[in-house]
Each structure stands twice: as structure tokens, then as C-alpha cells.
Design a protein around this motif. Structure first.
Motif, PDB file in Angstrom:
ATOM      1  N   PRO A   5      29.308 -17.291 -31.343  1.00 50.17           N
ATOM      2  CA  PRO A   5      30.296 -15.981 -31.437  1.00 50.17           C
ATOM      3  C   PRO A   5      30.215 -14.950 -31.421  1.00 50.17           C
ATOM      4  N   ARG A   6      31.320 -14.305 -31.425  1.00 47.65           N
ATOM      5  CA  ARG A   6      31.281 -12.855 -30.982  1.00 47.65           C
ATOM      6  C   ARG A   6      30.542 -11.959 -32.131  1.00 47.65           C
ATOM      7  N   LEU A   7      30.628 -12.815 -33.251  1.00 50.71           N
ATOM      8  CA  LEU A   7      30.381 -11.345 -34.288  1.00 50.71           C
ATOM      9  C   LEU A   7      28.760 -12.419 -35.223  1.00 50.71           C
ATOM     10  N   ALA A   8      28.227 -11.212 -35.138  1.00 52.62           N
ATOM     11  CA  ALA A   8      26.925 -11.189 -36.059  1.00 52.62           C
ATOM     12  C   ALA A   8      26.974 -10.640 -36.946  1.00 52.62           C
ATOM     13  N   LEU A   9      25.963 -10.762 -37.577  1.00 55.77           N
ATOM     14  CA  LEU A   9      25.134 -10.003 -38.923  1.00 55.77           C
ATOM     15  C   LEU A   9      23.827 -10.057 -38.778  1.00 55.77           C
ATOM     16  N   SER A  10      23.632  -8.460 -38.688  1.00 56.86           N
ATOM     17  CA  SER A  10      21.969  -9.163 -38.305  1.00 56.86           C
ATOM     18  C   SER A  10      21.148  -8.618 -40.172  1.00 56.86           C
ATOM     19  N   VAL A  11      19.950  -9.828 -40.217  1.00 55.53           N
ATOM     20  CA  VAL A  11      19.201 -10.022 -41.128  1.00 55.53           C
ATOM     21  C   VAL A  11      18.149  -9.586 -40.701  1.00 55.53           C
ATOM     22  N   ARG A  12      17.100  -8.921 -41.823  1.00 55.22           N
ATOM     23  CA  ARG A  12      15.742  -9.392 -41.716  1.00 55.22           C
ATOM     24  C   ARG A  12      14.969 -10.245 -41.890  1.00 55.22           C
ATOM     25  N   GLN A  13      13.765 -10.189 -41.252  1.00 52.71           N
ATOM     26  CA  GLN A  13      13.092 -11.776 -41.202  1.00 52.71           C
ATOM     27  C   GLN A  13      11.978 -11.611 -42.293  1.00 52.71           C
ATOM     28  N   PRO A  14      11.890 -12.209 -43.141  1.00 51.23           N
ATOM     29  CA  PRO A  14      11.950 -13.703 -42.493  1.00 51.23           C
ATOM     30  C   PRO A  14      13.268 -14.419 -43.105  1.00 51.23           C
ATOM     31  N   TRP A  15      14.516 -13.948 -43.839  1.00 48.38           N
ATOM     32  CA  TRP A  15      15.696 -14.140 -44.194  1.00 48.38           C
ATOM     33  C   TRP A  15      16.488 -14.246 -43.131  1.00 48.38           C
ATOM     34  N   ALA A  16      16.451 -14.485 -41.752  1.00 47.39           N
ATOM     35  CA  ALA A  16      16.709 -14.876 -40.988  1.00 47.39           C
ATOM     36  C   ALA A  16      16.642 -15.862 -40.296  1.00 47.39           C
ATOM     37  N   TRP A  17      15.276 -15.929 -40.796  1.00 47.37           N
ATOM     38  CA  TRP A  17      14.421 -17.881 -40.101  1.00 47.37           C
ATOM     39  C   TRP A  17      15.517 -18.880 -41.899  1.00 47.37           C
ATOM     40  N   ALA A  18      14.964 -17.385 -43.042  1.00 44.11           N
ATOM     41  CA  ALA A  18      15.773 -18.947 -43.934  1.00 44.11           C
ATOM     42  C   ALA A  18      16.694 -18.971 -44.379  1.00 44.11           C
TER      43      ALA A  18
END
Length: 175
Positions: A5-18
Motif C-alpha cells: 500500500p502507498r499509505l503508511a502510519l509511522s509508529v514508534r518501536q517497539p509498538w510497530a514490532w508489536a
């Protein structure tokens, strides 16, 4: 990469990993952030933000352990990259889920790891472009002692679970 997908949401680690690997099914946000970021339902990429502070990691590591999730060491968490995709199925303002802890949240399903694909992040949903480099580990990340929960010494048993005599303080995000 062309089918992401061309859209993304930036999430801080370690939450992105979770979100991608640890069963985190709600991403908490304020309704203002959801409106300002034009967040809607649909499949998006999860971008692991470049920032991660030690107090954030320590609290998130403890919080994930409460859910039975073993969080990777801080230097093993990819930052500044697309790390997977997820379907946003609903936007909620209340939930009994143990993952819900904010004024609002995005309900997530069907996480799929990818890449990592180096990319810069932005606030809210954003059209991402590949490029840049994956963020290198910060010095505190390499020194983080998972046996004692501090950065004063290198770990004696690097694969051992961390122990906390008391829960770490939840970091306060400013701005």
C-alpha cells in the motif's frame, strides 16, 4: 515492494514490532490525531519510526511482557523503515481490549511482515517513498542490560528475560 500500500502510519518501536509480530490489535491515538492524519479503514503499511527513547522502550517492554509477548532487544528493532502491512478495520472510542488505552484507536487485523524497506516517516497517514537508510542502534540500545533493566553493564545472559522490581514509569510524550 510494488504491491505494498502507498499509505503508511509511522509508529514508534517497539509498538510497530508489536503490531506486526506481537499481537497488538489496537493502535491508540487521539481523535484529533486520527482526524488530522485523515486515518480511515483499509490496508496500510506500518512504518517503524526513527525515534525510540530508553524510557519508552523500558515501559513498552514491560507492558508487552504483561501480554505474554517477548519484545526483542532494542538494537534488534528496525527503525526508519516499512516493516509490514496491516488492515485497519475500525476506528473506535471505547473498547474492553487490554490493548486499548487511549481516547481512540485503530482496530488492526491481518498483520504481515515485509522488508524492511528503508523510508522516512511522517505524522498521520502518509504516502511513503522508499529511500534513506535504516537507523543504526543508539549507544544505549547496545548497552541495554536485559537482566537488570539498565544500561550500566553488558548483559551476562543476553537471552534472559528482563526483570523489574517495580514497573517502569510510563513515559509522558510532549508535543
Amino acid at each position: 515492494m510494488d504491491n505494498l500500500p502507498r499509505l503508511a502510519l509511522s509508529v514508534r518501536q517497539p509498538w510497530a514490532w508489536a503490531i506486526i509480530h506481537g499481537g497488538k490489535v489496537i493502535e491508540n491515538r487521539s481523535m484529533g490525531a486520527i482526524r488530522a492524519g485523515r486515518m480511515t479503514t483499509g490496508t496500510i503499511c506500518i512504518h517503524a519510526a526513527s525515534g525510540m527513547k530508553e524510557d519508552e522502550y523500558r515501559w513498552a517492554h514491560w507492558r508487552l511482557a504483561k501480554h505474554g509477548v517477548t519484545c526483542p532487544r532494542p538494537e534488534d528493532l528496525v527503525r526508519s523503515a516499512i516493516i509490514g502491512t496491516v488492515k485497519v478495520t475500525e476506528i473506535i472510542t471505547a473498547s474492553d481490549s487490554e490493548w486499548f488505552g487511549g481516547a481512540a484507536g485503530l482496530v488492526l487485523a491481518d498483520p504481515r511482515p515485509v522488508g524492511p524497506v528503508p523510508a522516512s516517516g511522517q505524522l498521520g497517514y502518509f504516502k511513503w517513498q522508499p529511500g534513506g537508510t535504516i537507523a543504526p542502534p543508539k549507544p544505549w540500545m547496545k548497552r541495554f542490560d536485559i537482566n537488570r533493566g539498565d544500561t550500566r553493564t553488558l548483559p551476562l545472559f543476553p537471552d534472559a528475560e528482563p526483570s523489574y522490581k517495580t514497573p517502569p514509569a510510563k513515559p509522558v510524550r510532549k508535543g
